[in-house]
Design a protein around this motif. Structure first.
Motif, mmCIF file in Angstrom:
data_model
loop_
_atom_site.group_PDB
_atom_site.id
_atom_site.type_symbol
_atom_site.label_atom_id
_atom_site.label_comp_id
_atom_site.label_asym_id
_atom_site.label_seq_id
_atom_site.Cartn_x
_atom_site.Cartn_y
_atom_site.Cartn_z
ATOM 1 N N LEU A 110 66.248 34.531 66.991
ATOM 2 C CA LEU A 110 65.784 33.903 68.228
ATOM 3 C C LEU A 110 66.335 34.632 69.452
ATOM 4 N N ARG B 260 61.080 30.326 63.883
ATOM 5 C CA ARG B 260 61.839 29.358 63.062
ATOM 6 C C ARG B 260 61.105 29.074 61.758
ATOM 7 N N GLU B 261 59.823 28.797 61.870
ATOM 8 C CA GLU B 261 59.047 28.452 60.668
ATOM 9 C C GLU B 261 58.882 29.656 59.761
ATOM 10 N N THR C 162 68.500 32.841 61.689
ATOM 11 C CA THR C 162 67.622 32.263 62.705
ATOM 12 C C THR C 162 68.184 32.438 64.116
ATOM 13 N N ARG D 261 57.099 32.835 74.943
ATOM 14 C CA ARG D 261 58.458 32.412 74.572
ATOM 15 C C ARG D 261 58.416 31.083 73.812
ATOM 16 N N MET D 262 57.619 30.143 74.333
ATOM 17 C CA MET D 262 57.537 28.826 73.681
ATOM 18 C C MET D 262 56.966 28.958 72.279
ATOM 19 N N VAL D 263 55.819 29.620 72.191
ATOM 20 C CA VAL D 263 55.105 29.686 70.907
ATOM 21 C C VAL D 263 55.874 30.521 69.890
ATOM 22 N N GLU D 264 56.343 31.682 70.322
ATOM 23 C CA GLU D 264 56.944 32.602 69.357
ATOM 24 C C GLU D 264 58.312 32.114 68.864
ATOM 25 N N SER D 265 59.024 31.343 69.685
ATOM 26 C CA SER D 265 60.311 30.814 69.222
ATOM 27 C C SER D 265 60.105 29.885 68.037
ATOM 28 N N GLN D 266 59.177 28.962 68.183
ATOM 29 C CA GLN D 266 58.926 28.006 67.104
ATOM 30 C C GLN D 266 58.329 28.711 65.888
ATOM 31 N N MET D 267 57.455 29.668 66.182
ATOM 32 C CA MET D 267 56.837 30.450 65.103
ATOM 33 C C MET D 267 57.917 31.145 64.274
#
Ligand SMILES: [Zn+2]
Length: 237
Positions: A209, A109-110, A205, A101-107
């Protein structure tokens, strides 16, 4: 004691065999299928000698297959003790989903800021392959493709460390997914991927998300909670 071993692993069917497919891959495929069909359970020991006899191959080939299976996180190799079917704990599975969840959310966005039409086309082609594997109930292939979608997303950003991390994270769920993801669940995952890709294409976005969170939550629930509250009759006790 968990049931072992090579007796539960069918040799590959002749029609599936092609001359180019190596003995190593045959063993990998047969062990994977035994896990899918609950003939091999988490923690079962895989005996090199028995596998070698069963497939008529040397122990070197068996070791190569076991190493490949350990890379796929389906088998755990213990020095001096041998090879065992992996047995991920519920705690570990939950931790994997929390990190995803942490990694893929930021991924995500970018990715929405950087994605190009060619990337979208590739991802759409991937979803089509997923849909095909889901439709023909090819469990090992659909499991791999459903995971790979998340790795393909990571690849869009061109960051190899992120790609390797995603590969590691999704692989850690291989065993429970092979054992517990139903055909309906797999179909839902494919549909959720398609919705997510649509939101990415629209560069929405917030929606992307939300869809990602819902998707990871539903997969986590399917794999961690469902199998333990509704024991499957096909699983040997
Ligand atoms: Zn997914």
């Amino acid at each position: 004691m968990p049931r072992a071993d090579a007796d539960l692993i069918a040799a590959p069917d002749a029609p599936d065999s092609s001359p180019e497919v190596s003995s190593t891959e045959h063993i990998v495929a047969a062990v994977t299928r035994a896990i899918v069909e609950h003939r091999l359970l988490p923690g079962a020991k895989l005996v090199e000698q028995k596998l070698g006899d069963r497939f008529g191959v040397s122990r070197t080939v068996v070791r190569q297959a076991l190493f490949r299976l350990s890379e796929l996180k389906l088998v755990h190799l213990e020095p001096a003790r041998g090879a065992f079917v992996a047995a991920p704990s519920i705690k570990e599975a939950r931790e994997v989903f929390a990190v995803r969840r942490m990694v893929e959310s930021q991924m995500l966005r970018e990715l929405i800021a950087h994605i190009k039409p060619a990337d979208i086309r590739k991802l759409k082609a991937h979803l089509k392959a997923e849909r095909g594997a889901v439709a023909r109930i090819d469990v090992p292939t659909r499991t791999k493709l459903l995971f790979d979608f998340h790795v393909r997303l990571a690849e869009v950003l061109g960051n190899q460390v992120l790609v390797d991390l995603m590969q590691e994270l999704v692989s850690r769920c291989s065993l429970i997914t092979l054992m517990y993801q139903s055909a309906d669940n797999a179909q839902n995952s494919n549909a959720e991927h398609a919705q997510l890709l649509k939101a990415i294409e629209a560069r929405d976005t917030d929606l992307a998300l939300q869809l990602l969170h819902d998707h990871l939550e539903s997969v986590e629930r399917q794999l961690i909670e469902a199998p333990r509250t509704e024991p499957r009759t096909s699983a040997p006790t």
